[in-house]
Design a protein around this motif. Structure first.
Motif, PDB file in Angstrom:
ATOM      1  N   VAL A   1       0.822  -1.206   0.000  1.00 23.06           N
ATOM      2  CA  VAL A   1       0.000   0.000   0.000  1.00 23.06           C
ATOM      3  C   VAL A   1       0.858   1.259   0.000  1.00 23.06           C
ATOM      4  O   VAL A   1       0.629   2.190  -0.778  1.00 23.06           O
ATOM      5  CB  VAL A   1      -0.952  -0.001   1.213  1.00 23.06           C
ATOM      6  CG1 VAL A   1      -1.709   1.319   1.299  1.00 23.06           C
ATOM      7  CG2 VAL A   1      -1.933  -1.162   1.129  1.00 23.06           C
ATOM      8  N   LEU A   2       1.872   1.303   0.872  1.00 26.86           N
ATOM      9  CA  LEU A   2       2.638   2.529   1.068  1.00 26.86           C
ATOM     10  C   LEU A   2       3.865   2.624   0.176  1.00 26.86           C
ATOM     11  O   LEU A   2       4.412   3.716   0.001  1.00 26.86           O
ATOM     12  CB  LEU A   2       3.072   2.637   2.535  1.00 26.86           C
ATOM     13  CG  LEU A   2       1.947   2.732   3.562  1.00 26.86           C
ATOM     14  CD1 LEU A   2       2.520   2.798   4.967  1.00 26.86           C
ATOM     15  CD2 LEU A   2       1.066   3.933   3.293  1.00 26.86           C
ATOM     16  N   GLY A   3       4.311   1.506  -0.372  1.00 25.26           N
ATOM     17  CA  GLY A   3       5.526   1.501  -1.170  1.00 25.26           C
ATOM     18  C   GLY A   3       6.723   1.076  -0.335  1.00 25.26           C
ATOM     19  O   GLY A   3       6.826   1.372   0.858  1.00 25.26           O
ATOM     20  N   GLN A   4       7.630   0.368  -0.970  1.00 27.70           N
ATOM     21  CA  GLN A   4       8.776  -0.193  -0.258  1.00 27.70           C
ATOM     22  C   GLN A   4       9.664   0.894   0.340  1.00 27.70           C
ATOM     23  O   GLN A   4      10.165   0.757   1.460  1.00 27.70           O
ATOM     24  CB  GLN A   4       9.596  -1.064  -1.218  1.00 27.70           C
ATOM     25  CG  GLN A   4      10.794  -1.727  -0.543  1.00 27.70           C
ATOM     26  CD  GLN A   4      11.548  -2.626  -1.510  1.00 27.70           C
ATOM     27  OE1 GLN A   4      11.133  -2.806  -2.639  1.00 27.70           O
ATOM     28  NE2 GLN A   4      12.659  -3.178  -1.064  1.00 27.70           N
TER      29      GLN A   4
ATOM     30  N   LEU B   1      -1.515   7.202   3.236  1.00 27.97           N
ATOM     31  CA  LEU B   1      -1.457   7.626   1.840  1.00 27.97           C
ATOM     32  C   LEU B   1      -1.912   9.071   1.677  1.00 27.97           C
ATOM     33  O   LEU B   1      -1.418   9.797   0.811  1.00 27.97           O
ATOM     34  CB  LEU B   1      -2.316   6.712   0.970  1.00 27.97           C
ATOM     35  CG  LEU B   1      -1.704   5.369   0.569  1.00 27.97           C
ATOM     36  CD1 LEU B   1      -2.714   4.547  -0.197  1.00 27.97           C
ATOM     37  CD2 LEU B   1      -0.451   5.556  -0.253  1.00 27.97           C
ATOM     38  N   THR B   2      -2.861   9.491   2.497  1.00 26.81           N
ATOM     39  CA  THR B   2      -3.334  10.873   2.415  1.00 26.81           C
ATOM     40  C   THR B   2      -2.430  11.838   3.171  1.00 26.81           C
ATOM     41  O   THR B   2      -2.633  13.056   3.087  1.00 26.81           O
ATOM     42  CB  THR B   2      -4.768  10.981   2.977  1.00 26.81           C
ATOM     43  OG1 THR B   2      -4.772  10.599   4.366  1.00 26.81           O
ATOM     44  CG2 THR B   2      -5.713  10.076   2.205  1.00 26.81           C
ATOM     45  N   ARG B   3      -1.451  11.294   3.916  1.00 28.19           N
ATOM     46  CA  ARG B   3      -0.476  12.133   4.627  1.00 28.19           C
ATOM     47  C   ARG B   3       0.929  11.683   4.239  1.00 28.19           C
ATOM     48  O   ARG B   3       1.659  11.093   5.046  1.00 28.19           O
ATOM     49  CB  ARG B   3      -0.675  12.009   6.137  1.00 28.19           C
ATOM     50  CG  ARG B   3      -2.045  12.428   6.639  1.00 28.19           C
ATOM     51  CD  ARG B   3      -2.218  13.929   6.609  1.00 28.19           C
ATOM     52  NE  ARG B   3      -1.261  14.606   7.446  1.00 28.19           N
ATOM     53  CZ  ARG B   3      -1.398  14.789   8.774  1.00 28.19           C
ATOM     54  NH1 ARG B   3      -2.475  14.308   9.387  1.00 28.19           N
ATOM     55  NH2 ARG B   3      -0.487  15.431   9.465  1.00 28.19           N
ATOM     56  N   PRO B   4       1.335  11.930   3.001  1.00 31.98           N
ATOM     57  CA  PRO B   4       2.603  11.370   2.510  1.00 31.98           C
ATOM     58  C   PRO B   4       3.836  11.874   3.257  1.00 31.98           C
ATOM     59  O   PRO B   4       4.873  11.218   3.230  1.00 31.98           O
ATOM     60  CB  PRO B   4       2.631  11.794   1.038  1.00 31.98           C
ATOM     61  CG  PRO B   4       1.708  12.970   0.960  1.00 31.98           C
ATOM     62  CD  PRO B   4       0.642  12.712   1.977  1.00 31.98           C
ATOM     63  N   LYS B   5       3.739  13.013   3.924  1.00 29.81           N
ATOM     64  CA  LYS B   5       4.904  13.551   4.637  1.00 29.81           C
ATOM     65  C   LYS B   5       4.939  13.159   6.107  1.00 29.81           C
ATOM     66  O   LYS B   5       5.905  13.467   6.803  1.00 29.81           O
ATOM     67  CB  LYS B   5       4.921  15.074   4.513  1.00 29.81           C
ATOM     68  CG  LYS B   5       5.115  15.571   3.083  1.00 29.81           C
ATOM     69  CD  LYS B   5       5.194  17.086   3.016  1.00 29.81           C
ATOM     70  CE  LYS B   5       5.406  17.563   1.585  1.00 29.81           C
ATOM     71  NZ  LYS B   5       5.480  19.049   1.494  1.00 29.81           N
TER      72      LYS B   5
END
Length: 649
Positions: A479-482, A514-518
């Motif tokens: 979901v978030l990426g490696q 995902l909606t808070r990428p930082k």
């Protein structure tokens, strides 16, 4: 014991999974497993473990590393698979039962020439992959030389799966896999070509041409080359309208598909969990695997199209990006693969399977995923009918029967359709519909074990618990990426633990992040911990809520049983009948009865006979619920079992 190479390197006994730490013995084990049963030269092993900066006493250091690996094997009772020293190197014997890579290759080999079984076998093989390869193996050589080779094996199988679906006219269904694959492998021309053909065949010519422009720009920017001749010819054919439409079912006849209404809050999470619905930084569409279980479906033709004997049957909702549960998927697919009877027999009862488990575990997602894998065996299509209402009570029998009659395609031969009876509350709900369906297979999902149905009808039984730690890690990574997960491995593991490895909770965490990428994962974990599990919910969709899902599960229980569940949350670790009897002040026989009921409702899991445990997320919810004013009962009466429904066996 079994080695798992197709994801983070781990060891499993089929229940518990140990993800190995990023250390030199882990690199050594990976170097041996990527060449199973082969002699790997010592020079190759040293380079895999130490890279270019090898120790002065490299030979002795390798022997020491082998010794540490053998000790690790002994710890997990893997002496029979010990590293074997041979002239010039080492080898590790393995087969399809002890290494998932060889299991994957065995399935792909069996699929070759298997006819109708080819697609289910290949999809089962792809299900063995649990995310990015060897993320816990710190070996530059393996990531440079071996990982690309293994990824290519998977891509060949994925291409074949997509090609089969294109050949059978399932262009809309294959689009989900192709969108994900082309974004994960942006310069793969074969996948791009398949995506262009699928888009063109469903009438999306502009998007097909846009895909060509995307890969052309990528190849020019990254490699300074243009697409190959085959891809260029495909673009020209699409521009001219010369590309054959193929055997597209979408263009052959009007579609008949079930209408999926918004899910009621009381049934949150069973279909929403089980797999990640978002990959490579994008969220999934609002299908049954994304927010919430499909509500009772009123199957009707889209756009008013009438159903005919030649039209495709109703389509089940797709489960995008299904991850994990390879064994359960393989078992269910194997059982359902005998459902369609090409000889036209109508006297045989439908194949029956029961998938049970607690709230948010992913029962409906697994049923839908397996149904899609065997779709070719059920040409009349699939139907999903929910058998519980928004408040969790059983739907009236005549209402459910009428819906099922209207959903099943008229004129279809008996045994040619597959029915999913979702969220069953009582065995009699199923018995009353089995003769009515005329289906080749019926899959039942329920939070209860439905032992009475098992006793009378002998279905295949799959009981789902929480995901393994490794599967949870793979889900969050997908979901978030490696890159984001690898940057904060400790915080990521904390999050999976806080979620109790429950798919619904992990999906909610993934969507939030995902909606808070930082936002750092550690900061989110700290925020979550301050009000767990209340914060495991999405503010813009009340159906995506762990508290609501578990509150709904408690509302389905008789009051004494719900009270017992809240009290038992105070017992940490293993739960036994004597401990429960003391905690609840009831006779031990009544304590045993209460435990059996809670186990049957999916609120407890069995470690071993006589020893149960409560999922840590379920425990946190029960403690939170009991702490509310009026939340904890004054007593649990010894007559609790007389307050339970007679059919909840």
């Amino acid at each position: 014991m079994r080695f798992q190479l197709l994801g983070p390197l781990s060891i499993t006994d089929g229940r518990d999974v140990v993800v190995l730490p990023p250390a030199k013995p882990t690199s050594l084990l990976a170097a041996l497993l990527v060449r199973p049963g082969e002699v790997v030269p010592t020079s190759r092993l040293r380079q895999a473990v130490w890279g270019e900066e090898q120790p002065a006493t490299a030979k002795a250091a390798l022997q020491s590393c082998v010794l540490r690996l053998r000790r690790l094997f002994a710890k997990y009772d893997i002496e029979a698979q010990a590293v074997v020293a041979v002239a010039g190197g080492y080898l590790l014997p393995a087969d399809g039962d002890t290494l998932d890579l060889l299991h994957f290759r065995r399935l792909t080999s069996e699929a070759d020439g298997a006819g109708e079984s080819e697609l289910p076998l290949l999809r089962t093989a792809l299900g063995l992959w649990r995310g990015p390869l060897l993320t816990n193996v710190p070996s530059e050589l393996l990531h440079r030389d071996e990982v690309p080779r293994l990824v290519e094996e998977r891509l060949r199988v994925l291409e074949r799966v997509c090609e089969i679906q294109l050949d059978r006219g399932r262009c809309r269904e294959v689009l989900v896999d192709l969108w994900e694959a082309t974004r994960a492998h942006p310069q793969h021309e074969g996948l791009a070509a398949q995506l262009m053909r699928a888009l063109y065949r469903v009438g999306r010519q502009n998007e097909a041409l846009a895909e060509y422009r995307r890969i052309r720009a990528h190849l020019r920017d990254e490699l300074g080359v243009d697409p190959g001749a085959d891809l260029q010819r495909l673009e020209l054919a699409i521009l001219r309208g010369d590309e054959p439409l193929g055997p597209s079912l979408e263009t052959a006849a009007p579609l008949v598909t079930p209408h999926v209404a918004p899910a009621p809050a009381a049934t949150t999470g069973d279909a929403a969990s089980g797999t990640p619905g978002a990959q490579h930084g994008r969220t999934a569409p609002a299908e049954p695997h994304a927010p919430g279980r499909p509500a009772p479906a009123e199957a009707h033709p889209v756009g008013g199209a009438h159903r005919s004997a030649h039209a495709p049957g109703p389509r089940l909702p797709h489960v995008p990006g299904f991850t994990g549960r390879p064994r359960e998927t393989a078992d269910l697919v194997s059982h359902l693969s005998g459902g369609h009877r090409p000889d036209g027999r109508t006297d045989a009862a439908p194949l029956l399977a029961v998938v049970s488990g607690g709230p948010g575990i992913g029962k409906t997602a697994l049923a839908l995923h397996a149904a899609h894998l065997v779709a070719d065996r059920y040409p009349a299509g699939g139907v999903l009918v929910s058998l519980s209402g928004p408040d969790g009570t059983p739907r009236p029998a005549d209402e459910a029967a009428a819906e099922l009659r209207s959903a099943l395609p008229s004129g279809a031969s008996l045994g040619s359709s597959l029915v999913i009876l979702d969220d069953v509350v009582h065995p009699d709900q199923v018995r009353g519909l089995l003769d009515l369906t005329g289906a080749g297979a019926v899959v039942v999902t329920s939070r209860m074990g439905l032992a009475a149905l098992v006793a009378t009808h002998g279905p295949a039984v799959l009981q789902l618990g929480a995901l393994s730690p490794q599967e949870s890690w793979a889900l969050l990574t997908t979901v978030l990426g490696q890159e984001r997960v690898a940057a904060e491995t400790s915080a990521a593991r904390t999050l999976t633990d806080m979620c109790g490895h429950v798919p619904l909770a992990l999906r909610i965490v993934g969507a939030r992040l995902l909606t808070r990428p930082k936002m750092p994962l550690a900061d989110y974990a700290a925020w979550l911990r301050r009000d767990l599990p209340a914060r495991l919910a999405l503010p813009d969709d009340p159906r995506m809520s762990v508290p609501l899902a578990l509150d709904g599960a408690l509302r389905r229980l008789p009051a004494p049983l719900a009270d017992a569940h809240l009290r038992l949350a105070r017992l940490s670790g293993q739960i036994t009948a004597p401990a429960v009897a003391a905690a609840l002040s009831v006779p031990e026989t009544d304590a045993e009865e209460l435990l059996e009921r809670l186990l049957d409702h999916g609120l407890l899991e069995e470690d071993e006979p006589g020893t149960l445990r409560m999922n840590e997320l379920f425990r946190a919810h029960a403690l939170h619920r009991a702490a509310r004013p009026g939340g904890m009962p004054q007593a649990v009466v010894a007559t609790a079992r007389r307050a339970l429904p007679s059919g909840a066996t």
